[in-house]
Design a protein around this motif. Structure first.
Motif, mmCIF file in Angstrom:
data_model
loop_
_atom_site.group_PDB
_atom_site.id
_atom_site.type_symbol
_atom_site.label_atom_id
_atom_site.label_comp_id
_atom_site.label_asym_id
_atom_site.label_seq_id
_atom_site.Cartn_x
_atom_site.Cartn_y
_atom_site.Cartn_z
ATOM 1 N N ALA A 139 -4.702 35.005 3.126
ATOM 2 C CA ALA A 139 -3.736 36.088 2.950
ATOM 3 C C ALA A 139 -3.479 36.317 1.470
ATOM 4 N N PRO A 140 -3.485 37.578 1.016
ATOM 5 C CA PRO A 140 -3.184 37.870 -0.377
ATOM 6 C C PRO A 140 -1.768 37.468 -0.738
ATOM 7 N N LYS A 141 -1.513 37.332 -2.015
ATOM 8 C CA LYS A 141 -0.197 36.945 -2.510
ATOM 9 C C LYS A 141 0.876 37.857 -1.921
ATOM 10 N N GLY A 142 1.933 37.267 -1.408
ATOM 11 C CA GLY A 142 3.041 38.026 -0.852
ATOM 12 C C GLY A 142 2.919 38.306 0.629
ATOM 13 N N ILE A 143 1.807 37.947 1.242
ATOM 14 C CA ILE A 143 1.616 38.167 2.673
ATOM 15 C C ILE A 143 1.769 36.840 3.383
ATOM 16 N N GLU A 144 2.748 36.803 4.283
ATOM 17 C CA GLU A 144 2.966 35.576 5.036
ATOM 18 C C GLU A 144 2.150 35.625 6.312
ATOM 19 N N THR A 145 1.692 34.450 6.735
ATOM 20 C CA THR A 145 1.017 34.370 8.023
ATOM 21 C C THR A 145 1.878 33.542 8.949
ATOM 22 N N SER A 146 1.706 33.786 10.249
ATOM 23 C CA SER A 146 2.478 33.036 11.221
ATOM 24 C C SER A 146 1.919 31.634 11.329
ATOM 25 N N GLU A 147 2.680 30.767 11.937
ATOM 26 C CA GLU A 147 2.281 29.370 12.044
ATOM 27 C C GLU A 147 1.434 29.095 13.274
ATOM 28 N N ASN A 148 0.991 30.138 13.991
ATOM 29 C CA ASN A 148 0.208 29.881 15.185
ATOM 30 C C ASN A 148 -1.224 29.518 14.824
ATOM 31 N N SER A 149 -1.998 29.091 15.814
ATOM 32 C CA SER A 149 -3.307 28.523 15.558
ATOM 33 C C SER A 149 -4.337 29.540 15.097
ATOM 34 N N ASP A 150 -4.198 30.819 15.437
ATOM 35 C CA ASP A 150 -5.233 31.768 15.042
ATOM 36 C C ASP A 150 -4.931 32.469 13.724
ATOM 37 N N ASP A 151 -3.851 32.076 13.036
ATOM 38 C CA ASP A 151 -3.534 32.559 11.691
ATOM 39 C C ASP A 151 -3.444 34.081 11.610
ATOM 40 N N THR A 152 -2.833 34.712 12.611
ATOM 41 C CA THR A 152 -2.649 36.155 12.588
ATOM 42 C C THR A 152 -1.558 36.512 11.596
ATOM 43 N N PRO A 153 -1.578 37.732 11.051
ATOM 44 C CA PRO A 153 -0.517 38.132 10.139
ATOM 45 C C PRO A 153 0.848 38.071 10.814
ATOM 46 N N ASN A 154 1.860 37.747 10.045
ATOM 47 C CA ASN A 154 3.221 37.650 10.545
ATOM 48 C C ASN A 154 3.737 39.052 10.845
ATOM 49 N N THR A 155 4.171 39.296 12.075
ATOM 50 C CA THR A 155 4.689 40.605 12.475
ATOM 51 C C THR A 155 6.209 40.581 12.612
ATOM 52 N N SER A 156 6.870 39.610 11.971
ATOM 53 C CA SER A 156 8.320 39.470 12.141
ATOM 54 C C SER A 156 9.089 40.635 11.530
ATOM 55 N N THR A 157 8.493 41.391 10.611
ATOM 56 C CA THR A 157 9.205 42.522 10.029
ATOM 57 C C THR A 157 9.054 43.791 10.858
ATOM 58 N N MET A 158 8.194 43.757 11.868
ATOM 59 C CA MET A 158 7.994 44.912 12.743
ATOM 60 C C MET A 158 8.984 44.881 13.890
ATOM 61 N N SER A 159 9.185 46.057 14.473
ATOM 62 C CA SER A 159 9.984 46.089 15.684
ATOM 63 C C SER A 159 9.218 45.329 16.763
ATOM 64 N N PRO A 160 9.914 44.726 17.709
ATOM 65 C CA PRO A 160 9.229 43.956 18.758
ATOM 66 C C PRO A 160 8.209 44.774 19.538
ATOM 67 N N ARG A 161 8.522 46.032 19.817
ATOM 68 C CA ARG A 161 7.589 46.869 20.573
ATOM 69 C C ARG A 161 6.283 47.069 19.812
ATOM 70 N N VAL A 162 6.393 47.399 18.521
ATOM 71 C CA VAL A 162 5.191 47.636 17.716
ATOM 72 C C VAL A 162 4.455 46.324 17.466
ATOM 73 N N ALA A 163 5.190 45.241 17.279
ATOM 74 C CA ALA A 163 4.553 43.934 17.071
ATOM 75 C C ALA A 163 3.728 43.539 18.291
ATOM 76 N N ASN A 164 4.240 43.795 19.492
ATOM 77 C CA ASN A 164 3.483 43.490 20.711
ATOM 78 C C ASN A 164 2.208 44.326 20.791
ATOM 79 N N ILE A 165 2.306 45.597 20.442
ATOM 80 C CA ILE A 165 1.130 46.457 20.453
ATOM 81 C C ILE A 165 0.126 45.982 19.407
ATOM 82 N N ALA A 166 0.614 45.661 18.202
ATOM 83 C CA ALA A 166 -0.279 45.201 17.131
ATOM 84 C C ALA A 166 -0.987 43.912 17.533
ATOM 85 N N THR A 167 -0.262 43.016 18.185
ATOM 86 C CA THR A 167 -0.865 41.761 18.637
ATOM 87 C C THR A 167 -1.940 42.029 19.682
ATOM 88 N N SER A 168 -1.665 42.931 20.610
ATOM 89 C CA SER A 168 -2.656 43.274 21.635
ATOM 90 C C SER A 168 -3.896 43.902 21.021
#
Length: 143
Positions: free
Chosen positions: A33-62
C-alpha cells in the motif's frame, strides 16, 4: 497528482499489489500500500473500507472478490481496463450515498420543525378561540 498523494479510493488491490489508474488510464503499481493508505488486518490484505459507507463498502468488497476470482481463473489483463471504471463508479456511488444521507438528515430536521410549527399553530388557534369566546361572553354580559 503525486503518487504519494493517492487516496484509498484511487487504488485497487490485485495479486499482492496496488494499482492506481489516472484519468488517462496509465497505471502505477505498488508492491504494498502506498504511503497514507491503510490496509485491513484480514488475511487477504484488502484495502481498508472503514471510511466508506457500509453499503458501498459491501459492494466494493463483493466487486473485489469477483475481480480476484476472474484474475485467478483467467489473468490480470482481463480486468485492467475495467478497474478504473469500477473504481470511478464506486467513488460516485459513495458520493451519492453521502449526499442521500445528508438529505435524509435535513428531511428529518425539517419534519421536526414542521411538527413543532403545527403544534404551535394548534395551540395559538385554541388560544384565539378561547379569546373570541371570552369577548363574546363579555359582550353578552354588558348587554
Amino acid at each position: 497528482m503525486d503518487s504519494s498523494e493517492n487516496s484509498e479510493s484511487d487504488l485497487f488491490y490485485i495479486d499482492n499489489s496496488y494499482s492506481n489508474y489516472n484519468m488517462n488510464g496509465n497505471e502505477t503499481v505498488y508492491s504494498s500500500a502506498p504511503k497514507g493508505i491503510e490496509t485491513s488486518e484480514n488475511s487477504d490484505d484488502t484495502p481498508n473500507t472503514s471510511t466508506m459507507s457500509p453499503r458501498v463498502a459491501n459492494i466494493a468488497t463483493s466487486v473485489y472478490k469477483e475481480f480476484q476470482r476472474i484474475i485467478t481463473d483467467y489473468n490480470e489483463d482481463c480486468v485492467k481496463s475495467l478497474m478504473p471504471l469500477v473504481v470511478s463508479l464506486l467513488e460516485t456511488l459513495e458520493q451519492v450515498v453521502t449526499e442521500s444521507d445528508l438529505r435524509e438528515v435535513d428531511n428529518d430536521l425539517l419534519r421536526e420543525d414542521n411538527e413543532q410549527l403545527m403544534t404551535q399553530y394548534e395551540r395559538e388557534k385554541q388560544i384565539r378561540k378561547i379569546a373570541d369566546q371570552v369577548d363574546t361572553f363579555i359582550i353578552l354580559v354588558d348587554m
